[in-house]
Design a protein around this motif. Structure first.
Motif, short mmCIF file in Angstrom:
data_model
loop_
_atom_site.label_atom_id
_atom_site.label_comp_id
_atom_site.label_asym_id
_atom_site.label_seq_id
_atom_site.Cartn_x
_atom_site.Cartn_y
_atom_site.Cartn_z
N CYS A 50 74.88 17.48 -62.26
CA CYS A 50 75.92 16.44 -62.24
C CYS A 50 77.33 16.97 -61.95
N GLY A 51 77.45 18.24 -61.68
CA GLY A 51 78.79 18.84 -61.55
C GLY A 51 79.58 18.42 -60.34
N ASP A 52 78.90 18.05 -59.25
CA ASP A 52 79.62 17.71 -58.01
C ASP A 52 78.85 16.62 -57.28
N LEU A 53 78.93 15.41 -57.82
CA LEU A 53 78.19 14.29 -57.25
C LEU A 53 78.76 13.85 -55.90
N PRO A 54 77.93 13.50 -54.92
CA PRO A 54 76.47 13.56 -54.98
C PRO A 54 75.88 14.87 -54.47
N ARG A 55 76.75 15.82 -54.07
CA ARG A 55 76.24 17.05 -53.45
C ARG A 55 75.35 17.84 -54.39
N SER A 56 75.60 17.74 -55.68
CA SER A 56 74.78 18.50 -56.64
C SER A 56 73.44 17.83 -56.92
N LEU A 57 73.25 16.62 -56.43
CA LEU A 57 71.98 15.91 -56.64
C LEU A 57 70.97 16.27 -55.55
N PRO A 58 69.68 16.27 -55.87
CA PRO A 58 68.67 16.38 -54.82
C PRO A 58 68.82 15.20 -53.86
N THR A 59 68.57 15.42 -52.59
CA THR A 59 68.82 14.39 -51.59
C THR A 59 68.00 13.13 -51.81
N TYR A 60 66.83 13.25 -52.45
CA TYR A 60 66.00 12.06 -52.65
C TYR A 60 66.54 11.13 -53.73
N LEU A 61 67.57 11.56 -54.46
CA LEU A 61 68.12 10.73 -55.54
C LEU A 61 69.28 9.84 -55.09
N PHE A 62 69.79 10.04 -53.87
CA PHE A 62 70.92 9.21 -53.43
C PHE A 62 70.78 8.84 -51.97
N PHE A 63 71.55 7.80 -51.59
CA PHE A 63 71.53 7.29 -50.22
C PHE A 63 72.96 7.21 -49.71
N ARG A 64 73.21 7.76 -48.52
CA ARG A 64 74.53 7.71 -47.90
C ARG A 64 74.71 6.36 -47.21
N CYS A 65 75.82 5.71 -47.51
CA CYS A 65 76.13 4.41 -46.90
C CYS A 65 76.61 4.59 -45.46
N GLY A 66 76.82 3.47 -44.78
CA GLY A 66 77.35 3.53 -43.43
C GLY A 66 78.68 4.27 -43.40
N ASN A 67 79.49 4.08 -44.41
CA ASN A 67 80.71 4.86 -44.58
C ASN A 67 80.32 6.13 -45.33
N PRO A 68 80.36 7.30 -44.68
CA PRO A 68 79.89 8.54 -45.31
C PRO A 68 80.57 8.88 -46.62
N ALA A 69 81.73 8.29 -46.86
CA ALA A 69 82.43 8.58 -48.10
C ALA A 69 81.79 7.86 -49.29
N HIS A 70 80.93 6.89 -49.01
CA HIS A 70 80.29 6.11 -50.06
C HIS A 70 78.80 6.44 -50.16
N TRP A 71 78.27 6.36 -51.35
CA TRP A 71 76.85 6.61 -51.57
C TRP A 71 76.37 5.76 -52.75
N VAL A 72 75.07 5.54 -52.80
CA VAL A 72 74.47 4.81 -53.92
C VAL A 72 73.22 5.58 -54.34
N TYR A 73 72.79 5.35 -55.55
CA TYR A 73 71.54 5.96 -55.99
C TYR A 73 70.37 5.39 -55.20
N ALA A 74 69.35 6.20 -55.01
CA ALA A 74 68.22 5.83 -54.15
C ALA A 74 67.51 4.57 -54.61
N ASP A 75 67.51 4.31 -55.92
CA ASP A 75 66.82 3.10 -56.39
C ASP A 75 67.64 1.84 -56.17
N LYS A 76 68.86 1.98 -55.65
CA LYS A 76 69.68 0.81 -55.30
C LYS A 76 69.50 0.42 -53.84
N ARG A 77 68.83 1.26 -53.08
CA ARG A 77 68.55 0.93 -51.68
C ARG A 77 67.43 -0.10 -51.63
#
Length: 207
Positions: free
Chosen positions: A116-143
């Motif tokens: 959790c030290g540097d979200l979302p970069r510190s997360l495994p890629t399968y746990l988050f989703f990059r939005c159309g705006n690369p500055a925004h992301w959501v957790y994978a279960d919100k996709r």
């Protein structure tokens, strides 16, 4: 005249210096290039290794070091959502419960600084989703959950999201409100409020 008496059970045989110590006493002792360790005698070396192992494990527990993590933490949580596998290899929590400042795994591995030290970069890629705006992301279960979590509907309608068509609990239309993207919940149908630009939620849709 000296008489030779047969050795009775319990008598100790005289020490024969010609025999290797391991053979003579039945204990662990180098015998040539090998280490002899009969079942009736526990090697001191083995005891020392066992004691060292126990000491290391005890120190890890005393210092509160986390147990070895599973190599792959990807799992399917409730409703087939992308999940995070806890160290017990049984508990699977939704991705959005990782790094939420609440320990949802028994040993708190879902809140570790390494994760959790540097979200979302510190997360495994399968746990988050990059939005159309690369500055925004959501957790994978919100996709593909029917809600516009990214703000630009890229988590619901974008090519990277690859969401299936509206499920049976949803009505397909062009929503009026920004909260939805391509579907509205059937529970909103015929509630005397326009949710679709075509008004189909009031005239065609059934709850």
């Amino acid at each position: 005249m000296n008489k030779t008496h047969p050795q009775r059970n319990g008598d100790v045989a005289p020490f024969d210096p010609a025999k290797p110590f391991s053979e003579e006493r039945g204990c662990c002792r180098p015998s040539g290039a090998r280490l002899c360790c009969p079942p009736r005698c526990v090697c001191v070396t083995s005891l020392l290794l066992l004691a060292a192992t126990v000491a290391i494990v005890g120190l890890a527990v005393a210092l509160g070091l986390p147990p070895r993590s599973p190599a792959n933490r990807l799992c399917a949580a409730s409703n087939n959502q992308t999940g995070f596998l806890c160290d017990d290899r049984v508990t699977c929590i939704p991705a959005s419960q990782v790094c939420d400042r609440t320990s949802n795994c028994r040993d708190g591995e879902d809140e570790q600084e390494e994760l959790c030290g540097d979200l979302p970069r510190s997360l495994p890629t399968y746990l988050f989703f990059r939005c159309g705006n690369p500055a925004h992301w959501v957790y994978a279960d919100k996709r593909c959950n029917g809600i516009n979590d990214c703000g630009d509907c890229s988590d619901e309608m974008g090519s990277l999201a690859a969401c299936p068509p509206c499920g049976s609990a949803w009505w397909s239309c062009s929503p009026v409100f920004h909260e939805y993207c391509a579907c509205v919940p059937r529970s909103l149908c015929r509630d005397s409020i326009q949710h679709c630009t075509s008004w189909s939620d009031e005239y065609l849709c059934t709850p």
